[in-house]
Scaffold this motif. Structure first.
Motif, PDB file in Angstrom:
ATOM      1  N   GLY A 181       0.802  -1.242   0.000  1.00  0.00           N
ATOM      2  CA  GLY A 181       0.000   0.000   0.000  1.00  0.00           C
ATOM      3  C   GLY A 181       0.820   1.270   0.000  1.00  0.00           C
ATOM      4  N   LEU A 182       2.111   1.172  -0.399  1.00  0.00           N
ATOM      5  CA  LEU A 182       2.989   2.356  -0.351  1.00  0.00           C
ATOM      6  C   LEU A 182       2.772   3.278  -1.557  1.00  0.00           C
ATOM      7  CD1 LEU A 182       6.331   0.717   0.853  1.00  0.00           C
ATOM      8  CD2 LEU A 182       4.705   2.050   2.203  1.00  0.00           C
ATOM      9  N   THR A 183       2.204   2.748  -2.643  1.00  0.00           N
ATOM     10  CA  THR A 183       1.956   3.569  -3.835  1.00  0.00           C
ATOM     11  C   THR A 183       0.457   3.691  -4.055  1.00  0.00           C
ATOM     12  OG1 THR A 183       3.968   2.668  -4.808  1.00  0.00           O
ATOM     13  CG2 THR A 183       2.505   3.862  -6.286  1.00  0.00           C
ATOM     14  N   LYS A 184      -0.002   4.899  -4.353  1.00  0.00           N
ATOM     15  CA  LYS A 184      -1.439   5.064  -4.581  1.00  0.00           C
ATOM     16  C   LYS A 184      -1.662   6.002  -5.753  1.00  0.00           C
ATOM     17  CE  LYS A 184      -5.676   4.821  -2.206  1.00  0.00           C
ATOM     18  NZ  LYS A 184      -6.610   5.370  -1.344  1.00  0.00           N
ATOM     19  N   ASP A 185      -2.610   5.637  -6.617  1.00  0.00           N
ATOM     20  CA  ASP A 185      -2.963   6.460  -7.772  1.00  0.00           C
ATOM     21  C   ASP A 185      -4.218   7.265  -7.423  1.00  0.00           C
ATOM     22  OD1 ASP A 185      -3.536   7.577 -10.163  1.00  0.00           O
ATOM     23  OD2 ASP A 185      -3.534   5.718 -11.331  1.00  0.00           O
ATOM     24  N   PHE A 186      -4.078   8.614  -7.397  1.00  0.00           N
ATOM     25  CA  PHE A 186      -5.210   9.483  -7.059  1.00  0.00           C
ATOM     26  C   PHE A 186      -5.736  10.213  -8.308  1.00  0.00           C
ATOM     27  CE2 PHE A 186      -2.774   9.149  -3.081  1.00  0.00           C
ATOM     28  CZ  PHE A 186      -3.787   8.853  -2.167  1.00  0.00           C
ATOM     29  N   GLY A 187      -5.347   9.707  -9.503  1.00  0.00           N
ATOM     30  CA  GLY A 187      -5.679  10.406 -10.753  1.00  0.00           C
ATOM     31  C   GLY A 187      -7.164  10.701 -10.918  1.00  0.00           C
ATOM     32  N   ASN A 188      -8.031   9.791 -10.438  1.00  0.00           N
ATOM     33  CA  ASN A 188      -9.479   9.985 -10.612  1.00  0.00           C
ATOM     34  C   ASN A 188     -10.171  10.391  -9.308  1.00  0.00           C
ATOM     35  OD1 ASN A 188      -9.453   9.282 -13.368  1.00  0.00           O
ATOM     36  ND2 ASN A 188      -9.264   7.109 -12.785  1.00  0.00           N
ATOM     37  N   SER A 189      -9.411  10.911  -8.355  1.00  0.00           N
ATOM     38  CA  SER A 189     -10.000  11.247  -7.059  1.00  0.00           C
ATOM     39  C   SER A 189     -11.058  12.350  -7.206  1.00  0.00           C
ATOM     40  CB  SER A 189      -8.910  11.737  -6.100  1.00  0.00           C
ATOM     41  OG  SER A 189      -9.505  12.268  -4.930  1.00  0.00           O
ATOM     42  N   PRO A 190     -12.195  12.190  -6.527  1.00  0.00           N
ATOM     43  CA  PRO A 190     -13.211  13.260  -6.541  1.00  0.00           C
ATOM     44  C   PRO A 190     -12.805  14.437  -5.641  1.00  0.00           C
ATOM     45  CG  PRO A 190     -13.917  11.453  -5.135  1.00  0.00           C
ATOM     46  CD  PRO A 190     -12.623  11.013  -5.752  1.00  0.00           C
ATOM     47  N   LEU A 191     -11.702  14.277  -4.907  1.00  0.00           N
ATOM     48  CA  LEU A 191     -11.313  15.301  -3.930  1.00  0.00           C
ATOM     49  C   LEU A 191     -10.353  16.352  -4.486  1.00  0.00           C
ATOM     50  CD1 LEU A 191     -10.855  13.112  -0.727  1.00  0.00           C
ATOM     51  CD2 LEU A 191     -12.802  14.500  -1.412  1.00  0.00           C
ATOM     52  N   HIS A 192     -10.037  16.321  -5.769  1.00  0.00           N
ATOM     53  CA  HIS A 192      -9.156  17.350  -6.330  1.00  0.00           C
ATOM     54  C   HIS A 192      -9.820  18.724  -6.208  1.00  0.00           C
ATOM     55  CE1 HIS A 192      -6.864  14.194  -8.943  1.00  0.00           C
ATOM     56  NE2 HIS A 192      -6.304  14.365  -7.752  1.00  0.00           N
ATOM     57  N   ARG A 193      -9.058  19.684  -5.664  1.00  0.00           N
ATOM     58  CA  ARG A 193      -9.632  21.020  -5.422  1.00  0.00           C
ATOM     59  C   ARG A 193      -9.616  21.907  -6.670  1.00  0.00           C
ATOM     60  NH1 ARG A 193      -8.877  22.802   0.559  1.00  0.00           N
ATOM     61  NH2 ARG A 193      -8.101  20.946   1.607  1.00  0.00           N
ATOM     62  N   PHE A 194      -8.752  21.582  -7.658  1.00  0.00           N
ATOM     63  CA  PHE A 194      -8.509  22.549  -8.740  1.00  0.00           C
ATOM     64  C   PHE A 194      -8.911  22.025 -10.120  1.00  0.00           C
ATOM     65  CE2 PHE A 194      -5.423  23.154  -5.299  1.00  0.00           C
ATOM     66  CZ  PHE A 194      -5.847  24.407  -4.865  1.00  0.00           C
TER      67      PHE A 194
END
Length: 532
Positions: free
Chosen positions: A426-439
């Protein structure tokens, strides 16, 4: 007597030939505040200066190692860019001076600026530090010359009558006539570099010199034209304009200075009339080949004639950031490096999610990798080079889980995901499609609310059923102390909450941003520029 740290305000010899008129320095820690120092050359050797390098801030500054022939005007000029100078005491025999500014804030800005850029008078480095004294009181009889110069400068700063024939007419004039503009940049989402400013302001005439600095958490600049008319035209055309869409708003005033004294040509200051100046920091002066490439790269930033807004495309913004970075930080690619290396992390506590939340305040984090063989370090990939610059400048040196983190640009261009089927704990995580992006949304209000980490947090998306006490308890449970709380008057969906330290606020933001408060309301947490 140099090198003696003392709480005693002054030392005085009551010689029969000595008048007890002179100067009184009020020290908060001393019962001797009524003692008097004569401010003439012979008695200066009896004055024990403040030799305290990192004392508590004070609006009185102690300046050391002055060249023997330096004038009051030159010393006052050191303080003028930062605010009003209210008093001066020259200790000629000791090559020292005390300079009092109108506010402690101005003095802090001055000390911060000159700790990054060593000030020089007559080609000699000088040293500026806070004085032990909170106020400078001088008796004009022995300090007449200094007072006359100070009064002349004050007259210039506060009246519109042009001055002639005074000792300071060369270094200050009435604001409306100055060829020097003071520029403040609001909502600075993208880095604004010295070269971006040069490109924009050159449309109105030859720009001779630029000095940039940060004051009150805002990027500011002093920019000098050859002619006050150019300054007037630039102010009329550019004041209130956005450099990039929906952000980086220019606020422009005339400076009280008429001439900027630039010591170094680097990414903080530039004298375009003197390409031979050194870069400071032990780096060689700007190489002519780099200078040419620099000019070429920033010519991308051609400002359209309409000037409304100064719609510089984001690709050009990235190029400008990279151009500035190439001088200050070797190895920055033209698109701006998107990958950051974060080190000195608390490996027991840190997770990809916590790094995503904190770095997500300054940009949209795409991927996070905590290094398998060095778990106190991580690679973080941002959406673009501007965001990585912004995160680096705001988070380097901050405390996270009790450790001061270091943030630098990585040599990697991307963060690799583990091969499919490979367990990397679990040391690498892909956040590319996260709904939490602020910008994600262009022109989002979040672009205008990016501030350095602060003890005060801005909370939003609070449901009506949640009271102040609930939020205080929630934030106290993150391990810190809630010092103050205030709902927005017009809108109870938002509030300001102040923790006792910046570190506690960082922890609370990591723990509680996107916290589910019920009724399908997820709490939004960001740093605020306000205090309660």
């Amino acid at each position: 007597m140099d090198g003696i740290v003392t709480d005693v305000a002054v030392g005085v010899k009551r010689g029969s030939d000595e008048l007890l008129s002179g100067s009184v320095l009020n020290s908060p820690n001393s019962n001797m505040s009524s003692m008097v120092v004569t401010a003439n050359g012979n008695d200066n050797k009896k004055f024990k200066g403040d030799d305290k390098m990192d004392g508590a801030p004070s609006r009185v500054l102690h300046i050391r190692k002055l060249p023997g022939e330096v004038t009051e005007t030159e010393v006052i000029a050191l303080g003028l860019p930062f605010g009003k100078v209210t008093n001066i005491l020259m200790l000629k025999g000791k090559n020292q001076a005390f300079l009092e500014l109108a506010t402690e804030e101005a003095a802090i800005t001055m000390v911060n600026y000159y700790s990054a850029v060593t000030p020089h008078l007559r080609n000699q480095p000088i040293y500026i530090q806070y004085s032990n004294h909170k106020e400078l009181k001088t008796d004009n009889t022995l300090n007449q010359r200094a007072q006359a110069v100070l009064q002349a400068v004050t007259a210039v700063q506060t009246t519109n009558a042009p001055m002639s024939g005074t000792t300071v007419s060369e270094s200050a004039v009435t604001p409306a006539q100055s060829p020097v503009l003071r520029i403040i940049i609001d909502n600075m989402y993208y880095p604004v570099t010295l070269d971006v400013l040069h490109q924009i302001f050159s449309k109105f005439g030859a720009v001779l010199k630029i000095i940039t600095f940060t004051k009150n958490n805002q990027f500011q600049a002093l920019l000098q034209y050859g002619d006050p008319v150019n300054a007037q035209q630039a102010k009329l055309a550019l004041d209130g304009q956005n450099i990039y869409n929906a952000c980086c708003t220019l606020r422009i005033d005339f400076s009280k200075l008429v001439n900027l004294n630039v010591k170094y040509n680097n990414d903080k200051s530039r004298d375009y009339t003197r390409p031979d100046l050194p870069s400071g920091d032990g780096q060689p002066a700007l190489d002519p080949a780099i200078a040419a490439a620099f000019a070429k790269e920033t010519s991308l930033l051609a400002v359209p004639g309409t000037l409304s807004p100064l719609a510089i495309p984001n690709a050009a913004a990235a190029a400008a950031a990279a151009a500035a970075g190439r001088v200050g930080m070797p190895g920055v690619s033209a698109g701006g490096n998107t990958v950051l290396l974060v080190s000195n992390l608390n490996e027991e506590m840190v997770t990809p999610q916590s790094l995503f939340t904190l770095f997500g305040v300054y940009g949209d984090v795409q991927r996070v990798k905590i290094l398998y063989n060095k778990k106190d370090s991580a690679l973080i990939q941002m959406a673009d080079g501007n965001q990585s610059q912004l995160a680096m400048s705001h988070l380097n040196g901050q405390k996270m889980y009790g450790k001061i983190i270091r943030v630098t640009l990585s040599k990697h261009q991307t963060v690799q995901l583990p091969r499919e089927g490979l367990d990397d704990q679990g040391l690498t995580k892909d956040f590319g499609n996260s709904p939490l992006h602020r910008f994600k949304k262009p022109g989002s209000k979040n672009f205008q609310n990016i501030f350095p980490p602060s003890a005060t947090l801005h909370l939003s998306n609070i449901p009506p059923s949640v009271a102040e006490e609930d939020l205080r308890t929630l934030f106290a449970n993150t391990g810190g102390t809630v010092k103050a709380f205030k709902f927005f008057q017009r809108d109870h969906k938002m509030a300001l909450l102040q923790m006792s330290t910046v570190e506690e606020a960082i922890q609370a933001l990591i723990d509680l941003h996107n916290y589910n408060l019920g009724e399908n309301h997820h709490l939004r947490v960001s740093f605020s520029k306000s205090t309660i």
